[in-house]
Design an enzyme around this catalytic site. Structure first.
Site, PDB file in Angstrom:
ATOM      1  N   ASP A  24      44.902  44.102  35.347  1.00  0.00           N
ATOM      2  CA  ASP A  24      45.686  45.183  35.967  1.00  0.00           C
ATOM      3  C   ASP A  24      44.839  45.976  36.965  1.00  0.00           C
ATOM      4  O   ASP A  24      43.618  46.071  36.829  1.00  0.00           O
ATOM      5  CB  ASP A  24      46.225  46.109  34.862  1.00  0.00           C
ATOM      6  N   HIS A  41      46.252  41.653  45.399  1.00  0.00           N
ATOM      7  CA  HIS A  41      46.533  40.480  44.560  1.00  0.00           C
ATOM      8  C   HIS A  41      45.639  39.299  44.962  1.00  0.00           C
ATOM      9  O   HIS A  41      45.215  38.521  44.110  1.00  0.00           O
ATOM     10  CB  HIS A  41      48.008  40.095  44.643  1.00  0.00           C
ATOM     11  N   LEU A 135      36.967  24.158  28.586  1.00  0.00           N
ATOM     12  CA  LEU A 135      37.612  25.478  28.456  1.00  0.00           C
ATOM     13  C   LEU A 135      39.116  25.266  28.459  1.00  0.00           C
ATOM     14  O   LEU A 135      39.633  24.522  29.291  1.00  0.00           O
ATOM     15  CB  LEU A 135      37.220  26.363  29.652  1.00  0.00           C
TER      16      LEU A 135
END
Ligand code: IPE
Ligand code: IPE
Ligand code: MG
Length: 254
Positions: A24, A41, A135
């Site tokens: 955020d 963004h 991962l």
């Protein structure tokens, strides 16, 4: 087996096995610099790539990034479109390096409202990275914790209706296996950047015992130092899972 020997209890293994992140603060990061939210963004996507690489290097096996919530559809249309376009672009651009680095990527969330173009690239990335074992990377997109619990309930209801599952068989493990993140274990550490201390409908079931780490740093600024600080903070936590401290670290006899 004595409590002190029970490996399920004698955690903290100090290093989280699964980190989940509410990324955020992109908008505020941009605003503070006189940039557009879209530029925030884009820098957020750079920070996402960075935490993937930091997690790989730190040997963290599971990482889940909250990229777009069920509620984010309510943002202005232009911002939603920009986020969707960025999602397509980043998935296309990152696919070769995901394969190269043995990263398995899965998108978790409701795909019903995604464009065909986005669904196609998601399917391609998931298929082509399916064998990655360095991962497991979950991108939560059009994800909501309530959506997740609801879709799990619907899935099990269908199995019951089809005679494949008895209502009595539904326990926490069965429920968990119907959730979108399964079979990834619950997050040990939940990080939220951007200064807000809330969950915003992220992993409601899975965060029952996660350690919650909130930082004022906006997501695009979340760098290696910030990552190491969060890991260091986690290492200091005493995870008791309802037990007493003495059960976790019994006093030495004698
Ligand atoms: C997080 O940053 C990214 C998404 C929710 C897609 P925000 O866009 O929420 O940034 P702020 O909270 O407005 O600063
Ligand atoms: C949470 O951020 C969702 C993501 C980071 C993808 P928001 O910015 O949407 O959360 P609220 O609205 O401030 O709670
Ligand atoms: Mg926000």
């Amino acid at each position: 087996m004595g409590i002190a020997d029970d490996s399920a209890v004698s955690l903290n293994q100090n290093r989280p096995q699964h980190i989940a992140v509410v990324m955020d603060g992109n908008g505020r990061w941009a605003q503070e610099r006189g940039l557009s939210r879209g530029e925030g963004h884009q820098q957020g996507a750079v920070a996402a790539k960075r935490i993937v690489e930091l997690s790989l290097r730190a040997g963290i096996p599971h990482l889940t990034l909250f990229a777009f919530s069920s509620e984010n559809w309510q943002r202005p249309e232009a911002e939603v479109e920009l986020l969707m376009a960025l999602f397509v672009q980043r998935l296309e651009a990152e696919l070769p390096s995901l394969i190269e680095q043995q990263i398995r990527l899965r998108v978790v969330g409701n795909r019903a409202n995604f464009s065909n173009e986005l669904i196609a690239i998601i399917n391609r990335v998931e298929t082509e990275t399916a064998h990655g074992d360095a991962l497991s990377l979950q991108i939560a997109a059009d994800y909501g914790g309530r959506w997740d619990i609801t879709q799990a309930a619907r899935l099990m209801a269908r199995q019951v209706a089809a005679g494949e599952l008895q209502p009595e068989q539904i326990d926490e493990a069965v429920f968990q296996s119907a959730l979108a993140l399964s079979p990834v274990p619950d997050p040990d550490l939940l990080i939220r950047t951007g200064g807000e201390c809330r969950i915003s409908n992220f992993l409601l079931w899975q965060c029952a015992y996660s350690e919650l780490y909130f930082t004022d740093i906006c997501w695009p600024d979340f760098d290696e130092q910030a990552f190491n600080e969060s890991i260091g903070w986690y290492a200091q936590r005493s995870r008791r899972f309802g037990r007493t401290q003495e059960q976790i670290t019994p006093r030495q006899a004698g």
